[in-house]
Design a protein around this motif. Structure first.
Motif, short mmCIF file in Angstrom:
data_model
loop_
_atom_site.label_atom_id
_atom_site.label_comp_id
_atom_site.label_asym_id
_atom_site.label_seq_id
_atom_site.Cartn_x
_atom_site.Cartn_y
_atom_site.Cartn_z
N GLU A 1 0.83 -1.21 0.00
CA GLU A 1 0.00 0.00 0.00
C GLU A 1 0.86 1.25 0.00
OE1 GLU A 1 -3.90 -1.84 2.34
OE2 GLU A 1 -2.27 -0.89 3.45
N ARG A 2 1.92 1.23 0.80
CA ARG A 2 2.83 2.39 0.79
C ARG A 2 3.47 2.56 -0.58
NH1 ARG A 2 4.36 0.08 5.78
NH2 ARG A 2 6.36 -0.62 4.91
N GLN A 3 3.81 1.45 -1.21
CA GLN A 3 4.43 1.53 -2.52
C GLN A 3 3.49 2.11 -3.56
OE1 GLN A 3 7.23 2.06 -4.17
NE2 GLN A 3 8.13 0.18 -3.34
N ARG A 4 2.21 1.77 -3.46
CA ARG A 4 1.25 2.33 -4.42
C ARG A 4 1.02 3.82 -4.19
NH1 ARG A 4 -3.66 -1.57 -3.81
NH2 ARG A 4 -2.44 -2.58 -2.16
N ILE A 5 1.12 4.28 -2.94
CA ILE A 5 1.08 5.72 -2.69
C ILE A 5 2.28 6.39 -3.35
CG2 ILE A 5 1.32 7.47 -0.87
CD1 ILE A 5 -0.36 5.70 0.93
N SER A 6 3.45 5.74 -3.27
CA SER A 6 4.65 6.27 -3.91
C SER A 6 4.47 6.36 -5.42
CB SER A 6 5.85 5.39 -3.56
OG SER A 6 7.01 5.84 -4.22
N ILE A 7 3.83 5.35 -6.00
CA ILE A 7 3.59 5.36 -7.45
C ILE A 7 2.60 6.46 -7.81
CG2 ILE A 7 2.60 4.03 -9.35
CD1 ILE A 7 3.78 1.53 -8.01
N ALA A 8 1.60 6.68 -6.94
CA ALA A 8 0.66 7.78 -7.18
C ALA A 8 1.38 9.13 -7.21
CB ALA A 8 -0.43 7.78 -6.10
N ARG A 9 2.37 9.30 -6.35
CA ARG A 9 3.19 10.52 -6.38
C ARG A 9 3.83 10.69 -7.76
NH1 ARG A 9 7.07 9.56 -1.15
NH2 ARG A 9 5.65 10.14 0.52
N ALA A 10 4.45 9.60 -8.24
CA ALA A 10 5.15 9.67 -9.51
C ALA A 10 4.18 9.94 -10.66
CB ALA A 10 5.91 8.36 -9.76
N ILE A 11 2.97 9.37 -10.60
CA ILE A 11 1.96 9.64 -11.63
C ILE A 11 1.60 11.11 -11.61
CG2 ILE A 11 -0.45 9.22 -12.26
CD1 ILE A 11 -0.06 6.32 -11.36
N LEU A 12 1.42 11.67 -10.42
CA LEU A 12 1.04 13.07 -10.30
C LEU A 12 2.17 13.98 -10.79
CD1 LEU A 12 -1.47 14.60 -9.29
CD2 LEU A 12 -0.34 14.84 -7.08
N LYS A 13 3.40 13.59 -10.55
CA LYS A 13 4.54 14.40 -10.99
C LYS A 13 4.64 14.41 -12.51
CE LYS A 13 9.51 15.05 -10.33
NZ LYS A 13 10.76 14.51 -9.74
N ASP A 14 4.33 13.26 -13.14
CA ASP A 14 4.26 13.18 -14.61
C ASP A 14 5.58 13.51 -15.27
OD1 ASP A 14 2.93 12.59 -16.96
OD2 ASP A 14 2.31 14.68 -17.29
N SER A 15 6.67 12.93 -14.77
CA SER A 15 7.98 13.14 -15.39
C SER A 15 8.16 12.21 -16.57
CB SER A 15 9.10 12.89 -14.37
OG SER A 15 9.00 13.78 -13.29
N PRO A 16 8.91 12.64 -17.59
CA PRO A 16 9.08 11.79 -18.78
C PRO A 16 10.03 10.62 -18.58
CG PRO A 16 10.26 13.85 -19.02
CD PRO A 16 9.46 13.98 -17.77
N ILE A 17 10.89 10.71 -17.55
CA ILE A 17 11.82 9.61 -17.26
C ILE A 17 11.52 9.07 -15.88
CG2 ILE A 17 14.24 8.97 -16.92
CD1 ILE A 17 15.00 11.19 -18.86
N LEU A 18 11.31 7.77 -15.78
CA LEU A 18 10.93 7.14 -14.51
C LEU A 18 11.94 6.06 -14.16
CD1 LEU A 18 8.88 6.67 -12.22
CD2 LEU A 18 7.70 5.08 -13.76
N VAL A 19 12.44 6.12 -12.92
CA VAL A 19 13.39 5.13 -12.43
C VAL A 19 12.71 4.34 -11.32
CG1 VAL A 19 15.64 4.72 -11.38
CG2 VAL A 19 15.33 6.65 -12.96
N LEU A 20 12.64 3.02 -11.47
CA LEU A 20 12.03 2.13 -10.49
C LEU A 20 13.11 1.29 -9.84
CD1 LEU A 20 8.99 0.83 -12.58
CD2 LEU A 20 8.98 2.64 -10.86
N ASP A 21 13.29 1.48 -8.53
CA ASP A 21 14.30 0.72 -7.80
C ASP A 21 13.63 -0.44 -7.08
OD1 ASP A 21 16.41 -0.24 -6.38
OD2 ASP A 21 16.83 1.60 -5.27
N GLU A 22 13.43 -1.53 -7.82
CA GLU A 22 12.81 -2.75 -7.28
C GLU A 22 11.55 -2.41 -6.50
OE1 GLU A 22 11.75 -6.14 -7.23
OE2 GLU A 22 13.70 -5.91 -8.18
N ALA A 23 10.57 -1.88 -7.21
CA ALA A 23 9.36 -1.38 -6.57
C ALA A 23 8.50 -2.48 -5.95
CB ALA A 23 8.53 -0.60 -7.59
N THR A 24 8.69 -3.73 -6.36
CA THR A 24 7.85 -4.82 -5.83
C THR A 24 8.60 -5.67 -4.82
OG1 THR A 24 8.48 -6.30 -7.64
CG2 THR A 24 6.54 -4.91 -7.97
N ALA A 25 9.74 -5.19 -4.31
CA ALA A 25 10.59 -6.03 -3.46
C ALA A 25 9.87 -6.52 -2.21
CB ALA A 25 11.85 -5.25 -3.07
#
Length: 630
Positions: free
Chosen positions: A508-532
């Motif tokens: 759940e915390r990770q999905r909140i983090s992804i929501a942040r990134a969606i809202l930021k809408d940057s063209p380059i996205l770096v995922l550091d083992e988001a499902t660890a």
């Protein structure tokens, strides 16, 4: 008086691994700092309010002058009495003036302290803002080299400690300088011979204070280092308490804390042993100005070399001199502490910043390129000539053994550090030539460990775009597959969470983090083992959210679960900081190299887990069937 560059710390036992940092800091050479230089540094920090500062100093000076009024009044009264006539009207006038002077002294000292506190609080605010602005400009790798406890101590405790130097020492230092000068001038005017005798023990006391301070800079430095480590240890213990209790390791976990406390006790005992004798002797000498002057004055009066009225006036004024000089020892020790506090604050303010281009470039597109990039952490080189390109909208996966340089490579994209050689560019522009805001807008990170700020869930999502309205926040949460669990909470998006995301699972915390990134809408996205840290259900939701987030974006994925990157456009296999292999999943498996071996091991582990799950299910069926029988 001078605070010398002491490179010798007091002998403190228990020098173990926990103390290496302090031991190194204690042996680093430190330049000599005079008390005057420290005072001038404090005054310089308050220079924006120079008029308030001058007024505070003036009030402190007047308070110091008036502090001698009772002694001067006593001298005048004694002189009048011993001269042969008692004019009670005169004595009453002198006494009334003395009482008025005492009241005025307290008034002026209160004004001086009130003004200096106002200056101190405003300067503290500026100092904290300056530190915050500095931390916003240093490389993000700066925080990897320092613990939370160390930075907290500097930002909160050390800045708070500087308040003593500004709010209290300014009026006290004014009094400590002006009052002795005036008193000595009055005494010299009465009798210069007795004045020299009064100065003799005071001079010896000042010499001892200088010696104590010379020996004390190193220990004071070590004391602050131990305090910082205590804060770090306590914070670490608090963070790890659930793990400690789960493994019943309370005694082992508290051992380090006990060692730190024991070291502090031994340090304090050793410092007291070294400082108490000369410090006490200095205290006695500073208050013993009549040790030689009083007997000599009586002898001179008996021989007729000095009149009784003159002697009485001298002794009355000299009596108040001891209190003034005695306060110097406390002031000197507090100023010595200011040296250490300012050194630590200055170390942060002087930290190297990421260079900012005077003429920032504008990327032509979102093409990401590493061109022959090498990077080192000190003497340890972790990347060697890495070269690759990621076209806009493509997905590049980074895999490799632990320590191969995956996370370092990803962090270079966001300029956590600057490359040692080569270049990282976006749209043909070296990221070192991009404005920091432009780079931050271009790159988003979804870290393996999610940090949530104390506040509402909506505020944490809005971190991606602070001006986003409620609808935008909800839309980002929907796309991150987070809306359903957020809406089910008692306060929904207004639910308060903290750093650890109280009540929320890792997924759940990770999905909140992804929501942040969606809202930021940057063209380059770096995922550091988001499902660890996600369970299978959350992993599926996170993968769906990532697929939504990755549309029309350049995606860099650091992966340990290799099944999550089999559809990546290209896989870069790192080994010991070098590109060992590159290609699609199918091509790399066919090559039979490092990636093929890693994927085979990954599949074998997954197969064993699946088989173990099936065996557990089969073993449970008879028991379930027995329970189901009537």
């Amino acid at each position: 008086m001078t605070v010398s560059a002491s490179t010798e710390a007091l002998a403190v036992d228990a020098r173990g691994p926990d103390n290496d940092k302090a031991a190194k800091a204690a042996t680093e050479p430190r330049a000599s700092v005079s008390i005057g230089a420290v005072a001038m540094r404090l005054f310089a920090m308050m220079r924006k309010r120079r008029w308030l500062l001058l007024l505070s100093i003036l009030c402190g000076t007047l308070a110091a002058l008036l502090s001698l009024a009772p002694y001067a009044a006593a001298a005048a009264a004694l002189a009048a009495i011993l001269d042969g006539g008692v004019d009670w009207q005169w004595i009453g006038l002198v006494g009334g003036l003395a009482l008025g002077a005492v009241a005025a002294r307290h008034l002026f000292f209160s004004l001086a302290t009130g003004l200096s506190h106002r200056i101190a609080f405003q300067t503290q605010q500026e100092l904290r803002l300056a530190l915050a602005a500095k931390l916003a400009r240093v490389p993000l790798g700066f925080f990897d080299d320092r613990s939370k406890g160390e930075l907290r101590t500097i930002l909160l405790d050390d800045v708070e400690g500087v308040e003593d130097g500004m709010a209290h020492l300014v009026p006290e230092l004014s009094a400590a300088i002006v009052a002795p000068v005036l008193a000595l001038a009055l005494l010299a005017a009465i009798d210069w011979r007795l004045t020299l005798l009064a100065l003799l023990p005071i001079a010896l006391g000042l010499v001892l204070i200088g010696r104590v301070m010379k020996q004390g800079e190193g220990p004071t430095h070590d004391y602050l280092a131990i305090q910082s480590r205590m804060a770090e240890t306590v914070a670490e213990m608090a963070d790890g308490l659930p793990t400690v209790r789960a493994f019943n390791q309370d005694e082992q976990a508290t051992a380090r804390t006990q060692r730190i406390f024991a070291e502090m006790t031994r340090f304090s005992d050793a410092w007291m042993h070294h400082a108490v004798v000369p410090g006490s002797a200095a205290q006695v000498l500073l208050s013993s100005h009549l040790l030689f002057a009083a007997p000599a004055g009586l002898l001179m009066a008996a021989q007729g070399w000095l009149g009784p009225a003159t002697l009485a006036a001298f002794l009355a004024i000299a009596y108040g001199l001891g209190d003034v000089f005695t306060s110097l020892q406390g002031i000197s020790h507090r100023l010595m502490r200011q040296v250490q506090l300012l050194d630590r604050i200055d170390a942060v303010l002087a930290a190297p910043e990421l260079p900012v281009s005077a003429a920032p470039g504008e990327p032509a597109d979102r093409l990401l390129r590493f061109k022959n990039v090498s990077f080192s952490y000190g003497a340890r080189q972790v990347l060697h000539g890495v070269d690759f390109t990621v076209a806009p909208g493509r997905c590049l996966a980074l895999v490799g053994p632990s320590g191969s340089g995956k996370s370092t490579l990803a962090r270079l994209i966001a300029r956590f550090h600057d490359v040692g050689s080569g270049a990282v560019s976006i749209g043909g522009v070296d990221i070192r030539e991009l404005a920091p805001d432009a780079l931050n807008r271009a790159v988003s990170f979804v870290f393996q460990e999610v940090f949530l700020f104390a506040g509402t869930i909506a505020d944490n999502i809005r971190l991606g775009r602070p001006d986003a309205d409620g609808d935008a926040v909800i839309d980002a949460a929907r796309r991150a597959r987070a809306h359903d669990f957020i809406a089910a909470l008692p306060q929904g998006y207004d639910t308060i969470v903290g750093e650890r995301g109280l009540g929320l699972s890792g997924g759940e915390r990770q999905r909140i983090s992804i929501a942040r990134a969606i809202l930021k809408d940057s063209p380059i996205l770096v995922l550091d083992e988001a499902t660890a840290f996600a369970d299978p259900e959350n992993e599926a939701l996170i993968q769906d959210a990532i697929e939504d987030l990755a549309r029309e974006r350049t995606l860099i994925v650091i992966a340990h679960r290799l099944h999550t990157i089999v559809h990546a456009d290209e896989i870069l296999v790192l080994d010991a900081g070098r590109v060992a292999e590159r290609g699609s999943h199918a091509a790399l498996v066919e090559q039979g190299g490092l990636y093929a071996r890693m994927f085979a091991a990954h599949e074998a582990v997954a197969h064993h887990r699946h088989a173990d799950g099936r065996r557990d299910e089969q073993a449970a069926r008879p028991a379930l069937a027995a329970e189901a029988r009537p």
